[in-house]
Design an enzyme around this catalytic site. Structure first.
Site, mmCIF file in Angstrom:
data_model
loop_
_atom_site.group_PDB
_atom_site.id
_atom_site.type_symbol
_atom_site.label_atom_id
_atom_site.label_comp_id
_atom_site.label_asym_id
_atom_site.label_seq_id
_atom_site.Cartn_x
_atom_site.Cartn_y
_atom_site.Cartn_z
ATOM 1 C CG HIS A 1 -1.792 1.173 1.359
ATOM 2 N ND1 HIS A 1 -3.086 1.199 0.887
ATOM 3 C CD2 HIS A 1 -1.579 2.387 1.916
ATOM 4 C CE1 HIS A 1 -3.621 2.380 1.137
ATOM 5 N NE2 HIS A 1 -2.730 3.119 1.771
ATOM 6 C CG HIS B 1 -10.718 3.866 2.654
ATOM 7 N ND1 HIS B 1 -11.287 3.828 3.894
ATOM 8 C CD2 HIS B 1 -9.415 4.166 2.856
ATOM 9 C CE1 HIS B 1 -10.386 4.123 4.810
ATOM 10 N NE2 HIS B 1 -9.243 4.334 4.210
#
Length: 1000
Positions: A246, A317
């Site tokens: 990430h 998200h």
């Protein structure tokens, strides 16, 4: 002492929340409820006098016109009662805001010694008997999420009218002394085990490098001077955050061995980010003076006008939204808002957008996702709504896509735009740095256990063992105060550097900003906490929301903190930047981390992937042979009712697009303001005639054939959407947002990993080629891997579900003058309808084929050298005011989008397929439903057709019909001139609105 206040609407007033629950209970479970009354509960845990309690009841919590309230249970009848409240440690935004309101009314600060907890109870009446099981079903599936909420069920016979639900205080009690653990890593196997146990998500190839660092004699000698030997948990958590996919984008920086499965040709591609994103963007930046800043800050920056720059970025998200839809989505949108705020020295937020990819809303199969797609979609819609509306930021554009592949993990795209002055106090606002001696200040919210391991959780496949600790609840109110405070601090010259506490929390924001000064010293005990008892590593990596890290010169610190207090924002100095080359963290004077900043930039092996492309034919795909449709009108209505085409007005109407008064081209246009616009246009500087056009495109169906086609067509569509509303084809910035299933090959767990890796390679190569051809620098972007899930089935068996390879492409352009803006709805009967761009037999991945259960092979191809002259000519026609309506032809093809134009204008329309520009001879269904790229529909007043055709001379443009009056039907004539569609426009509108019309 704690007090419980209950508030409800007066009898006879409409309870909108209760009505929604009744409707959902009927729709979801077939449970008919006579009434649902919502009781809001405020539990005040503090030392307030009777007079103060009465004052806050009347002056803060109760509207005397519409509400009743009492510090005892309201005597409301029910056949069943459900109480729902937050679990301990979950952010209670309403409770936090209530403390501020109470403090204002009472004239004293209650924050230090008073807590407020909000909850609800629902009083349900039903014609049928309500069992505990049925009430629990309603609570579990409609009212609460077990990850963040708790609930209780009450039946009349068990209800105490004096005590009601009692006093529920969801306090966090850790009863724990913060401790730094020294971790013995005597072998690679030990570190791998620790990674699994602590959810560090360390890559196996990283483990030997980490061990080698902590056993290096030079490193050991330096560590001994600060009292350390073996690594601490703080250090390993920091390294795992920084090395996560990430944060570090290891997949996109990997080495790919790409094999063509047909020819056997092998190609090595080193670092997709560098070769396909960085290099073309930097090359374009050198050619385009309007590009201000790319590839290093929280967002990209482009020139808006001589005084202002615009800022844009995108995020996803997915993992937290998959676990807790509302909390994940609101955290995503307020999180992406902090990126422009943390770009340069700070920009003002001017716009947000969304993109949701979820399973079918009416799914009724055997898979058991954590949240049913229907409830998940409701939650993410509400989360993004509250994040934007309550932040005072307009949300004028968004998209939704349905496919069963998103049952394993949904996708929640969020995009944010900001604007900032070119210069502040004579210095470029886009420039920032940290310097030795600058004070590290944490601003905004406090730190808690919520948000721990967010980036490592998003770097893994979702399963039942995924921890819930990374789920948070964003607080737009706190963030709005911080936004206003930081912009004022910027304008006063008090900020040297500002960045977001997003993924990884302090570990990322300080770890990354310290590289500019080459070191930092953090006194971790000074970081403000929501509650005591957090271990040092938790403080360091928590992603608790609404926090920014700011570098402030020592001589400016008092002014900065005074301004912070005036805005009621908590700001705390927690250390300083240095030039030691070390990340040095202490807690009460004792060192708990001492790591070379350079360590994370060198020595780690590049991730390696095998990629093998398998052509669609070898994957079992084929071009279907369909008979000529017998009823084109009914077919068109069916396609308009497809979930990926039909009206989603119920979503758009929940988002405030007018809040800052800048909306020029609205999200819904047309006579009845109910048809989605091609793109949004805002006017961020009201004193200027210039505007910003924003668009998105999302075409995952095409990746079933070839992800390269998906990317190429998405970019082309985003560009056409901008041009349709008046954007400048020579000033377009892009944001690439990749969401990809796991590409690491494993013969048992991921046998198609090589193919997915090849899809990623092809997508990135197409991104590079298209951006260079269209002249689009990638101002920002995001990659989110591992969009896979393991879901239980009917009999408890586990099924792996992988999302489609997906890329959302967002684009922004300057509108040179508001006069250039155009919308899709035909304005005047008698206007001539033109088709622009050539249509081919390209139905692969189309809505038409999907209607019959096919995928096909002939996916649309984009040829920039052919379409760009057309785009520039159409832009010139808009400059000259020759066009009265413009609309791109997108998913569904000519038939669908001509129909949508008729619906928008509430006018009839005639379309003649014989005059349509084509590349080859086409059957009527191919002409109507092909999704060939590069095409528009425009209407032109009859007296302006000669001028329009002169501008478009030599380009693929055909006069294919005309606009008729509102009493006329929608008619299509085939290539032989015969009438093949004759349907009232009202019937098209009904079909298009039917699937979700009841949700408005």
């Amino acid at each position: 002492m704690a007090h419980r206040l209950e508030i409800a609407l007066k009898p006879g007033l409409f309870d909108a929340e209760g009505a929604s629950i009744r409707k959902k209970a009927q729709e979801y479970f077939g449970i008919s409820l006579r009434s649902v009354r919502t009781v809001r509960i405020v539990t005040i845990d503090g030392d307030l006098t009777a007079e103060e309690l009465e004052r806050v009841r009347t002056d803060v919590f109760t509207n005397p016109v519409t509400q009743i309230s009492a510090y005892s249970p309201l005597p409301l009848p029910f056949d069943g009662c459900i109480w729902v409240g937050f679990r301990p440690g979950v952010r209670d935004n309403a409770g936090a805001t209530a403390i501020e309101a109470m403090s204002d009314v009472l004239g004293r600060d209650l924050a230090a010694d008073t807590a407020v907890y909000t909850s609800k109870r629902y009083c349900i009446e039903s014609e049928d008997a309500l069992s505990e099981e049925r009430l629990d079903l309603i609570a579990r599936e409609l009212l609460a999420n077990a990850i963040i909420q708790q609930w209780r069920i009450y039946l009349p016979e068990g209800w105490n009218p004096t005590d009601g639900i009692g006093i529920v205080l969801p306090r966090v009690r850790l009863d724990h002394e913060p401790t730094v653990s020294v971790i013995r890593v005597d072998s690679d196997d030990t570190l791998a085990r620790l990674s699994r146990e602590r959810n560090l998500a360390l890559h196996p190839d990283d483990i030997p490098v980490i061990r080698a660092y902590f056993t290096d004699p030079v490193v050991l000698s330096e560590r001994a001077r600060v009292g350390l030997a073996e690594p601490t948990d703080v250090e390993l958590e920091y390294i795992s955050q920084a090395r996560s996919d990430h944060c570090n984008h290891n997949t996109f920086r990997g080495l790919f061995r790409y094999v063509d499965g047909d020819t056997g040709d092998v190609r090595l591609i080193d670092n997709l980010f560098k070769t396909c994103i960085q290099e073309p963007t930097l090359a374009l930046k050198a050619q385009k003076p309007w590009v201000v800043s790319v590839l290093w800050d929280n967002a990209g920056i482009g020139r808006f006008d001589d005084e202002n720059d615009y800022v844009i970025t995108g995020e996803t998200h997915n993992s937290p939204s998959n676990m807790e839809a509302y909390g994940g989505a609101i955290t995503g949108i307020v999180g992406v808002y902090r990126d422009p705020l943390g770009t340069g020295k700070g920009s003002r937020l001017i716009m947000g957008s969304y993109g949701f990819c979820v399973g079918p809303r009416d799914y009724s199969g055997d898979l058991k996702p954590h949240l049913h797609p229907r409830r998940l979609l409701d939650g993410v819609i509400e989360g993004v709504r509250d994040g934007g509306n309550k932040s005072g930021i307009p949300t004028p554009f968004g998209q939704v896509f349905f496919h069963p592949g998103y049952m394993g993990k949904c996708l929640v795209f969020v995009t944010a735009l900001g604007i900032m002055p070119n210069r502040v106090l004579g210095k470029p606002t886009a420039e920032k740095t940290t310097s030795p001696g600058d004070v590290i200040v944490m601003c905004g919210g406090r730190i808690g256990k919520d948000g721990i391991h967010g980036v490592t959780a998003s770097s893994e496949v979702f399963s039942e063992s995924t921890p819930a600790g990374h789920v948070q609840i964003g607080d737009p109110y706190t963030q709005k105060k911080m936004h206003d405070f930081l912009l004022e601090a910027r304008d006063r010259g008090l900020i040297q550097f500002v960045t977001d506490n997003g993924g990884g929390g302090l570990s990322s924001s300080i770890g990354e900003s310290a590289r500019f000064s080459n070191g930092c010293h953090v006194e971790l005990e000074k970081a403000p906490l929501k509650y005591a008892g957090l271990d040092q590593w938790e403080i360091w990596v928590s992603e608790s929301q609404e926090r920014m890290t700011v570098a402030v010169r020592p001589e400016d610190l008092d002014a900065f903190l005074a301004l912070s207090r005036r805005h009621a924002v908590e700001s705390t100095p927690i250390g300083s930047y240095t030039d030691t080359g070390k990340l040095h963290i202490t807690y009460n004077g004792v060192t708990c981390a001492y790591v070379d900043l350079a360590f994370l930039d060198s020595g780690f092996p590049q991730w390696r992937f095998d990629a093998e492309w398998v052509r669609p034919e070898r994957r079992g795909l084929f071009e279907p042979v369909l008979g000529e449709p017998k009823d084109y009108g009914a077919l068109l209505c069916d396609l308009l009712a497809d979930p990926n085409v039909c009206s989603k007005e119920w979503i758009a109407r929940q988002y405030d697009h007018e809040v800052q008064g800048t909306s020029a081209v609205k999200p819904l246009v047309g006579k009845f303001r109910d048809v989605p616009s091609d793109a949004a246009v805002i006017r961020p500087v009201l004193s200027s005639e210039r505007g910003l056009a924003f668009s998105q495109a999302l075409l995952p169906f095409y990746s079933r054939i070839d992800a390269a086609a998906m990317v190429s067509c998405a970019i082309d569509e985003a560009v056409r959407r901008l041009i349709a509303v008046g954007g400048d084809p020579d000033h377009i910035g892009g944001v690439d947002n990749f969401c990809w299933p796991n590409i690491q090959y494993d013969p048992k767990r991921n046998p198609d990993g090589r193919f997915k890796a090849a899809q990623l390679v092809r997508a990135c190569l197409a991104l590079k080629d298209m951006c260079l051809a269209y002249g689009i620098p990638l101002l920002s972007g995001k990659d989110s891997m591992y969009v896979d899930g393991h879901l239980p089935g009917r009999y408890g068996e586990t099924h792996k579900v992988s999302a489609l390879e997906t890329m959302q492409f967002s684009a922004v352009s300057i509108v040179r003058s508001m006069d250039r803006c155009q919308t899709m709805d035909p304005k005047i009967p008698g206007d001539i309808l033109y088709g622009i761009g050539r249509t081919a037999n390209e139905l692969g991945g189309s809505i038409y084929y999907n209607r019959f259960g096919y995928v096909g092979l002939r996916v649309p191809k984009v040829t920039p050298e052919d379409v760009l002259p057309t785009y520039r000519a159409l832009s010139e026609a808009l400059d000259r005011g020759l066009v009265s309506a413009v609309h791109g032809i997108y998913s569904g093809g000519l038939g669908v989008h001509a129909g949508l134009m008729a619906i928008a204008g509430d006018v009839g329309m005639e379309v003649h397929l014989a005059d349509l520009p084509v590349r080859e001879r086409l059957r009527a269904d191919q002409a109507l439903f092909s999704e060939s790229a590069g095409r528009f529909l425009v209407t032109v007043a009859p007296e302006r057709t000669a001028d329009f055709e002169a501008v478009m001379d030599g380009l693929p443009v055909g006069r294919i019909g005309r606009v008729t009056d509102s009493d006329s039907p929608f008619r299509v004539y085939g290539q032989d001139g015969g009438l093949i569609i004759d349907v009232p426009v009202a019937e098209l509108r009904t079909a298009w609105k039917r699937p979700f019309g009841g949700l408005i």
